[in-house]
Design a protein around this motif. Structure first.
Motif, PDB file in Angstrom:
ATOM      1  N   SER A  57     -47.894 -77.613 -25.326  1.00  0.00           N
ATOM      2  CA  SER A  57     -47.805 -76.150 -25.439  1.00  0.00           C
ATOM      3  C   SER A  57     -48.530 -75.727 -26.651  1.00  0.00           C
ATOM      4  CB  SER A  57     -46.208 -75.911 -25.625  1.00  0.00           C
ATOM      5  OG  SER A  57     -45.405 -76.221 -24.704  1.00  0.00           O
ATOM      6  N   VAL A  58     -48.904 -74.694 -26.876  1.00  0.00           N
ATOM      7  CA  VAL A  58     -49.731 -73.949 -27.821  1.00  0.00           C
ATOM      8  C   VAL A  58     -48.967 -72.578 -27.911  1.00  0.00           C
ATOM      9  CG1 VAL A  58     -51.926 -73.065 -28.822  1.00  0.00           C
ATOM     10  CG2 VAL A  58     -51.880 -75.234 -27.115  1.00  0.00           C
ATOM     11  N   THR A  67     -47.869 -78.471 -29.451  1.00  0.00           N
ATOM     12  CA  THR A  67     -47.236 -79.797 -29.455  1.00  0.00           C
ATOM     13  C   THR A  67     -47.100 -80.535 -28.258  1.00  0.00           C
ATOM     14  OG1 THR A  67     -45.241 -78.311 -28.329  1.00  0.00           O
ATOM     15  CG2 THR A  67     -45.286 -78.486 -30.782  1.00  0.00           C
ATOM     16  N   ALA A  68     -47.224 -81.616 -28.317  1.00  0.00           N
ATOM     17  CA  ALA A  68     -47.364 -82.587 -26.976  1.00  0.00           C
ATOM     18  C   ALA A  68     -45.858 -83.735 -27.188  1.00  0.00           C
ATOM     19  CB  ALA A  68     -48.673 -83.264 -27.144  1.00  0.00           C
ATOM     20  N   LEU A  69     -45.452 -83.583 -26.277  1.00  0.00           N
ATOM     21  CA  LEU A  69     -44.496 -84.815 -25.648  1.00  0.00           C
ATOM     22  C   LEU A  69     -45.323 -85.928 -25.031  1.00  0.00           C
ATOM     23  CD1 LEU A  69     -41.337 -82.714 -24.800  1.00  0.00           C
ATOM     24  CD2 LEU A  69     -42.029 -83.556 -26.943  1.00  0.00           C
ATOM     25  N   GLU A  70     -45.089 -87.054 -25.339  1.00  0.00           N
ATOM     26  CA  GLU A  70     -45.843 -88.270 -24.684  1.00  0.00           C
ATOM     27  C   GLU A  70     -47.136 -88.203 -24.683  1.00  0.00           C
ATOM     28  OE1 GLU A  70     -44.435 -88.570 -20.625  1.00  0.00           O
ATOM     29  OE2 GLU A  70     -41.913 -88.047 -21.147  1.00  0.00           O
ATOM     30  N   PRO A  71     -47.796 -87.955 -26.006  1.00  0.00           N
ATOM     31  CA  PRO A  71     -49.226 -87.522 -26.134  1.00  0.00           C
ATOM     32  C   PRO A  71     -50.005 -88.637 -25.691  1.00  0.00           C
ATOM     33  CG  PRO A  71     -48.059 -88.007 -28.089  1.00  0.00           C
ATOM     34  CD  PRO A  71     -46.790 -87.857 -27.152  1.00  0.00           C
ATOM     35  N   SER A  72     -49.408 -90.027 -25.489  1.00  0.00           N
ATOM     36  CA  SER A  72     -50.341 -91.010 -24.976  1.00  0.00           C
ATOM     37  C   SER A  72     -50.938 -90.583 -23.271  1.00  0.00           C
ATOM     38  CB  SER A  72     -49.985 -92.269 -25.160  1.00  0.00           C
ATOM     39  OG  SER A  72     -48.597 -92.151 -24.349  1.00  0.00           O
ATOM     40  N   THR A  73     -50.082 -89.923 -22.704  1.00  0.00           N
ATOM     41  CA  THR A  73     -50.636 -89.400 -21.376  1.00  0.00           C
ATOM     42  C   THR A  73     -50.759 -88.139 -21.360  1.00  0.00           C
ATOM     43  OG1 THR A  73     -48.266 -89.428 -20.618  1.00  0.00           O
ATOM     44  CG2 THR A  73     -48.970 -91.670 -20.246  1.00  0.00           C
ATOM     45  N   THR A  74     -50.007 -87.186 -21.715  1.00  0.00           N
ATOM     46  CA  THR A  74     -50.285 -86.013 -21.800  1.00  0.00           C
ATOM     47  C   THR A  74     -51.637 -85.210 -22.201  1.00  0.00           C
ATOM     48  OG1 THR A  74     -49.143 -85.326 -23.625  1.00  0.00           O
ATOM     49  CG2 THR A  74     -47.912 -85.407 -21.264  1.00  0.00           C
ATOM     50  N   LEU A  75     -51.973 -86.043 -23.487  1.00  0.00           N
ATOM     51  CA  LEU A  75     -53.173 -85.704 -23.995  1.00  0.00           C
ATOM     52  C   LEU A  75     -54.680 -86.474 -23.639  1.00  0.00           C
ATOM     53  CD1 LEU A  75     -52.208 -84.803 -27.864  1.00  0.00           C
ATOM     54  CD2 LEU A  75     -52.326 -83.213 -25.927  1.00  0.00           C
ATOM     55  N   ARG A  76     -54.215 -87.349 -22.544  1.00  0.00           N
ATOM     56  CA  ARG A  76     -55.551 -87.842 -22.382  1.00  0.00           C
ATOM     57  C   ARG A  76     -56.390 -87.505 -21.449  1.00  0.00           C
ATOM     58  NH1 ARG A  76     -53.402 -93.363 -19.440  1.00  0.00           N
ATOM     59  NH2 ARG A  76     -52.871 -93.929 -21.446  1.00  0.00           N
ATOM     60  N   VAL A  77     -57.452 -87.439 -21.873  1.00  0.00           N
ATOM     61  CA  VAL A  77     -58.636 -86.613 -21.086  1.00  0.00           C
ATOM     62  C   VAL A  77     -59.936 -87.380 -21.647  1.00  0.00           C
ATOM     63  CG1 VAL A  77     -58.912 -84.701 -22.990  1.00  0.00           C
ATOM     64  CG2 VAL A  77     -59.907 -84.349 -20.625  1.00  0.00           C
ATOM     65  N   GLN A  78     -61.085 -87.394 -20.936  1.00  0.00           N
ATOM     66  CA  GLN A  78     -62.124 -87.840 -21.293  1.00  0.00           C
ATOM     67  C   GLN A  78     -62.726 -87.385 -22.452  1.00  0.00           C
ATOM     68  OE1 GLN A  78     -65.060 -87.794 -18.379  1.00  0.00           O
ATOM     69  NE2 GLN A  78     -66.463 -89.424 -18.932  1.00  0.00           N
ATOM     70  N   LEU A 134     -51.230 -82.449 -39.083  1.00  0.00           N
ATOM     71  CA  LEU A 134     -50.834 -83.178 -37.911  1.00  0.00           C
ATOM     72  C   LEU A 134     -49.670 -83.969 -38.075  1.00  0.00           C
ATOM     73  CD1 LEU A 134     -54.549 -84.368 -37.061  1.00  0.00           C
ATOM     74  CD2 LEU A 134     -53.158 -82.569 -35.796  1.00  0.00           C
ATOM     75  N   ASP A 135     -48.764 -84.281 -37.269  1.00  0.00           N
ATOM     76  CA  ASP A 135     -47.444 -84.896 -37.533  1.00  0.00           C
ATOM     77  C   ASP A 135     -47.113 -85.475 -36.084  1.00  0.00           C
ATOM     78  OD1 ASP A 135     -45.097 -85.765 -38.408  1.00  0.00           O
ATOM     79  OD2 ASP A 135     -44.141 -83.866 -38.900  1.00  0.00           O
ATOM     80  N   GLY A 136     -46.892 -86.986 -36.168  1.00  0.00           N
ATOM     81  CA  GLY A 136     -46.449 -87.547 -35.392  1.00  0.00           C
ATOM     82  C   GLY A 136     -45.097 -88.492 -35.524  1.00  0.00           C
ATOM     83  N   VAL A 137     -44.542 -88.723 -34.529  1.00  0.00           N
ATOM     84  CA  VAL A 137     -43.378 -89.400 -34.486  1.00  0.00           C
ATOM     85  C   VAL A 137     -43.440 -90.591 -33.903  1.00  0.00           C
ATOM     86  CG1 VAL A 137     -40.770 -89.530 -34.089  1.00  0.00           C
ATOM     87  CG2 VAL A 137     -41.811 -87.493 -34.527  1.00  0.00           C
ATOM     88  N   ALA A 189     -49.317 -80.321 -34.010  1.00  0.00           N
ATOM     89  CA  ALA A 189     -50.517 -79.672 -35.127  1.00  0.00           C
ATOM     90  C   ALA A 189     -50.377 -78.247 -35.367  1.00  0.00           C
ATOM     91  CB  ALA A 189     -51.907 -79.942 -34.104  1.00  0.00           C
ATOM     92  N   GLY A 190     -50.703 -77.906 -36.553  1.00  0.00           N
ATOM     93  CA  GLY A 190     -50.466 -76.481 -37.177  1.00  0.00           C
ATOM     94  C   GLY A 190     -51.643 -75.935 -37.747  1.00  0.00           C
ATOM     95  N   LEU A 191     -52.155 -74.981 -37.540  1.00  0.00           N
ATOM     96  CA  LEU A 191     -53.318 -74.564 -38.455  1.00  0.00           C
ATOM     97  C   LEU A 191     -52.855 -73.128 -39.172  1.00  0.00           C
ATOM     98  CD1 LEU A 191     -56.269 -75.337 -37.883  1.00  0.00           C
ATOM     99  CD2 LEU A 191     -56.515 -73.393 -36.404  1.00  0.00           C
ATOM    100  N   VAL A 192     -53.333 -73.315 -40.581  1.00  0.00           N
ATOM    101  CA  VAL A 192     -53.149 -72.435 -41.179  1.00  0.00           C
ATOM    102  C   VAL A 192     -54.425 -71.897 -41.712  1.00  0.00           C
ATOM    103  CG1 VAL A 192     -52.021 -71.842 -43.643  1.00  0.00           C
ATOM    104  CG2 VAL A 192     -50.975 -73.663 -42.292  1.00  0.00           C
ATOM    105  N   LEU A 193     -54.687 -70.281 -41.683  1.00  0.00           N
ATOM    106  CA  LEU A 193     -55.789 -69.695 -41.863  1.00  0.00           C
ATOM    107  C   LEU A 193     -56.088 -69.572 -43.186  1.00  0.00           C
ATOM    108  CD1 LEU A 193     -56.043 -67.447 -38.835  1.00  0.00           C
ATOM    109  CD2 LEU A 193     -56.836 -69.915 -38.966  1.00  0.00           C
TER     110      LEU A 193
END
Length: 311
Positions: free
Chosen positions: A55-56, A199-210, A238-241, A224-228
């Motif tokens: 989600s974004v 945010t991404a749950l199960e990022p090893s699969t949900t973010l997998r792309v070439q 960036l923050d991962g569990v 991931a958060g972006l502060v302008l």
């Protein structure tokens, strides 16, 4: 008219009744009951409908006037729907939310757009959108709210209007669930200074792309958060569990190497970096990184994102 005058008539009648009974004082009128605030649940509803694990959320009002706003528009997250309608993502959107089961499942994405358009501007934009549909747009009745099925660039979507200020874009087979957004108050106000949160749950699969960095399976969630910044730059956080403090150490090393590989290339024997390395560190069972991006690096980062995101 009857409803307008009813309170006054009741008050006068009460006063006359009091006088006829010897002039007992009239009690003060009851204070009106405040309307309960609408739930800020649009993101939760969208995720439930889409089965969203990636989600974004963009606080578009914070990005106005910043280079990031134009870069987000180039990613085409909602561009195919808004292109040519007169609805300008950089001017008319307040908040935008996109969720999908993975970055590869764009056809299953649900999009919620909060806007500041007048009813006339919105109607003009929707009329233009319907005119662009090929095959022709199909009005959908019986959904409990105005909705139209459109096909833009070969992708069929349902666009629903949720009063007073939301547009919802859903897959065709999820049209019946559009009514779940009725009564929503939109999105929670930001808790920090971020203009965009992913945010991404199960990022090893949900973010997998070439060509994208590989996330270890031991990381259960990644954000991931972006502060302008006023100069056109931004802080990327960036923050991962991870599964444990020990595993977090290994995951930090792995992610540092993966991001370095994804953002650099070799010309002969020389390694060329798109931007300076992102160093991940372990803090307990969490894996974190923070990096300031210059305006030029933001351009290059979004160029990479455009290359790896599905079309």
């Amino acid at each position: 008219m009857t409803r307008l005058w009813a309170p006054w008539l009741l008050a006068i009648g009460h006063a006359l009744f009091a006088l006829s009974c010897g002039g007992a004082p009239t009690p003060p009128p009851e204070a009106p009951i405040a309307e309960a605030p609408k739930p800020r649940n649009a993101a939760t509803i969208a995720q439930e409908i889409a089965g969203g694990k990636v989600s974004v959320l963009v606080y578009a009002e914070r990005a106005r006037g910043h280079a990031l706003s134009a870069q987000l528009a180039k990613l085409n997250l909602w561009g195919p729907v808004l292109d040519g309608t007169g609805i300008d993502p950089q001017k008319n959107l307040l908040r935008a939310f996109v969720t999908a089961p993975s970055v590869r499942a764009e056809r299953e994405a649900v999009i919620v757009l909060e806007h500041d358009l007048t009813p006339e501007q919105l109607q003009t934009g929707l009329d233009t959108l319907r005119g662009r549909s090929d095959p022709p747009a199909v009005p959908l009745d019986g959904l409990g709210l105005p909705a139209t099925q459109v096909t833009i660039q070969g992708h069929t979507r349902v666009v629903a209007v949720v009063e007073p200020s939301f547009l919802v874009v859903l897959p065709q087979d999820k049209a019946s669930q559009a009514k779940r957004f009725l009564g929503t108050g939109g999105f929670p106000d930001p808790e920090g200074p971020e203009a965009a949160l992913a945010t991404a749950l199960e990022p090893s699969t949900t973010l997998r792309v070439q060509r994208a960095p590989r996330v270890p399976e031991t990381i259960g969630a990644l954000s991931a958060g972006l502060v302008l910044e006023p100069d056109g730059g931004a802080q990327l956080v960036l923050d991962g569990v991870s599964q444990s403090p020990e595993q977090a150490q290994e995951d930090a090393r792995h992610l540092t190497a993966e991001v370095d590989q994804a953002t650099s290339f070799r010309v002969s024997i020389i390694k060329v970096r798109v931007f300076d390395p992102v160093r991940f560190t372990a803090e307990g069972d969490r894996v974190k990184a923070q990096r300031r991006l210059t305006p030029q690096e933001i351009d290059r980062l979004f160029g990479l994102l455009s290359a790896v995101m599905p079309r």
